[in-house]
Motif scaffolding. Structure first.
Motif, PDB file in Angstrom:
ATOM      1  N   PRO A  29       0.734  -1.102  -0.024  1.00  0.00           N
ATOM      2  CA  PRO A  29      -0.081   0.212   0.010  1.00  0.00           C
ATOM      3  C   PRO A  29       0.781   1.300  -0.005  1.00  0.00           C
ATOM      4  O   PRO A  29       1.987   1.274   0.377  1.00  0.00           O
ATOM      5  CB  PRO A  29      -0.875   0.008   1.270  1.00  0.00           C
ATOM      6  CG  PRO A  29      -0.717  -1.561   1.577  1.00  0.00           C
ATOM      7  CD  PRO A  29       0.509  -2.008   1.167  1.00  0.00           C
ATOM      8  N   ALA A  30       0.300   2.322  -0.365  1.00  0.00           N
ATOM      9  CA  ALA A  30       0.802   3.565  -0.745  1.00  0.00           C
ATOM     10  C   ALA A  30       1.188   3.975   1.006  1.00  0.00           C
ATOM     11  O   ALA A  30       0.631   3.537   1.999  1.00  0.00           O
ATOM     12  CB  ALA A  30      -0.151   4.691  -0.801  1.00  0.00           C
ATOM     13  N   VAL A  31       2.087   4.714   1.295  1.00  0.00           N
ATOM     14  CA  VAL A  31       2.460   5.219   2.570  1.00  0.00           C
ATOM     15  C   VAL A  31       1.176   5.663   3.605  1.00  0.00           C
ATOM     16  O   VAL A  31       0.831   5.363   4.646  1.00  0.00           O
ATOM     17  CB  VAL A  31       3.473   6.168   2.756  1.00  0.00           C
ATOM     18  CG1 VAL A  31       3.761   6.872   4.127  1.00  0.00           C
ATOM     19  CG2 VAL A  31       4.746   5.734   2.099  1.00  0.00           C
ATOM     20  N   VAL A  32       0.153   6.687   2.692  1.00  0.00           N
ATOM     21  CA  VAL A  32      -0.681   7.125   3.662  1.00  0.00           C
ATOM     22  C   VAL A  32      -1.766   5.904   3.789  1.00  0.00           C
ATOM     23  O   VAL A  32      -2.340   5.866   4.936  1.00  0.00           O
ATOM     24  CB  VAL A  32      -1.539   8.283   2.594  1.00  0.00           C
ATOM     25  CG1 VAL A  32      -2.015   7.537   1.386  1.00  0.00           C
ATOM     26  CG2 VAL A  32      -2.621   8.853   3.500  1.00  0.00           C
ATOM     27  N   ASP A  33      -1.958   4.945   3.178  1.00  0.00           N
ATOM     28  CA  ASP A  33      -2.629   3.851   3.258  1.00  0.00           C
ATOM     29  C   ASP A  33      -2.164   2.797   4.552  1.00  0.00           C
ATOM     30  O   ASP A  33      -2.784   2.094   5.242  1.00  0.00           O
ATOM     31  CB  ASP A  33      -3.109   3.138   2.029  1.00  0.00           C
ATOM     32  CG  ASP A  33      -3.866   3.661   1.022  1.00  0.00           C
ATOM     33  OD1 ASP A  33      -4.701   4.596   1.315  1.00  0.00           O
ATOM     34  OD2 ASP A  33      -3.917   3.599  -0.243  1.00  0.00           O
ATOM     35  N   GLN A  34      -0.867   2.581   4.331  1.00  0.00           N
ATOM     36  CA  GLN A  34       0.086   2.270   5.421  1.00  0.00           C
ATOM     37  C   GLN A  34      -0.487   2.661   6.880  1.00  0.00           C
ATOM     38  O   GLN A  34      -0.603   2.032   7.859  1.00  0.00           O
ATOM     39  CB  GLN A  34       1.433   1.958   5.147  1.00  0.00           C
ATOM     40  CG  GLN A  34       1.655   1.008   3.909  1.00  0.00           C
ATOM     41  CD  GLN A  34       3.150   1.314   3.755  1.00  0.00           C
ATOM     42  OE1 GLN A  34       3.951   0.990   4.913  1.00  0.00           O
ATOM     43  NE2 GLN A  34       3.866   1.064   2.646  1.00  0.00           N
TER      44      GLN A  34
END
Length: 237
Positions: free
Chosen positions: A85-90
C-alpha cells in the motif's frame, strides 16, 4: 504476515494455498468479530493472515481494494517483487489496527501513523479516511466515536474499544450486519462455540465430549450475561 487479496478472488487464493501445503487454522467467520481474515499455517513458512477487507473501511470491499491497488507501490522482498500500500494507506491500516486493539494499541503505531505526522500529512490521512468512510474506526483512536452514533458500525466499534461482555459484542455484530440474511446467520452462530478458536488454544483437535463441555459453559455464561443486562435495565430510572 498479512496479505490483502481482491475479495472476488479469495476462494481462488485459498485453494492455491491449500495445494501448496498451507493448512487453514481459522476461517473468515471464526477469525474476528469483523470476519475479515483467515489464518493459514505452513510447516516451514509459519503463519499467514489472508485479508479480504480491512476492518474500519466501510465502503464496498471491492471498491476499497481498487483504491488501495491504484495507489500501490512495488517493493522487493527477498528478491521477489511485491505490491504494498501507499504510505498514507499504511498509516491508515495502522490506525485501524489500533482502533481494534483498543486499550492494547501499541503507542508506536499511533506515533508513526498520526501523532508524529506533520499537519499536511494528517490532512492527507483525514482525506483518505473520508474516501474509505472509515470515520468511526478512526474516531476510536481520537476519542470522538460518539459523533457517529447514527452509523451502523457505531455499536460494534464501541464494543471493540471498551470492556464489554461477549453477549454485548454479539448484539453489536448483529446490529452492524448488512441485511436480514447476514443478521440471521450471526444470531444462529452466536449460541455456538468457536471450535476453530478453541482448537487453536488447545493445540489439537477437540473430541465430542470436550466440545459439548465448552458448549455448555458458553450457554451458562451467556445466560448469566443476559440476566445481568436485564437486571441493569430494570434498575434504570
Amino acid at each position: 504476515m498479512d496479505v490483502l487479496v481482491e475479495p472476488a478472488r479469495t476462494a481462488a487464493v485459498s485453494s492455491h494455498l491449500a495445494r501448496c501445503g498451507w493448512v487453514l487454522e481459522t476461517d473468515f467467520a471464526a477469525g474476528s468479530p469483523f470476519e475479515h481474515a483467515a489464518t493459514w499455517r505452513h510447516p516451514v513458512w509459519g503463519y499467514l493472515d489472508v485479508h479480504r477487507w480491512w476492518p474500519g473501511i466501510e465502503i464496498d470491499p471491492a471498491r476499497a481494494f481498487d483504491l488501495l491497488w491504484a495507489a500501490r507501490h512495488d517493493r522487493q522482498f527477498a528478491g521477489v517483487g511485491c505490491a504494498v500500500p501507499a504510505v498514507v494507506d499504511q498509516r491508515i491500516i495502522l490506525l485501524l489496527n489500533a482502533a481494534r486493539a483498543g486499550a492494547h494499541a501499541r503507542p508506536q503505531d499511533l506515533e508513526r501513523s498520526w501523532r508524529g505526522l506533520t499537519r499536511t500529512e494528517q490532512q492527507e490521512v483525514r482525506a483518505r479516511i473520508g474516501q474509505f468512510r472509515a470515520e468511526p474506526a478512526f474516531a476510536v483512536t481520537q476519542g470522538g466515536l460518539e459523533r457517529y452514533r447514527r452509523r451502523r458500525s457505531y455499536r460494534l466499534w464501541r464494543a471493540v474499544g471498551e470492556p464489554t461482555s461477549r453477549t454485548a459484542e454479539w448484539c453489536a455484530r448483529v446490529y452492524a450486519a448488512d441485511g436480514l440474511t447476514a443478521r440471521a446467520r450471526l444470531i444462529a452462530r452466536a449460541v455456538l462455540v468457536n471450535r476453530q478458536h478453541l482448537e487453536v488454544l488447545a493445540g489439537r483437535p477437540l473430541n465430542r465430549r470436550e466440545l459439548a463441555t465448552a458448549q455448555w459453559r458458553r450457554m451458562l455464561a451467556g445466560g448469566r450475561e443476559i440476566t445481568k443486562a436485564t437486571a441493569r435495565i430494570g434498575r434504570r430510572p
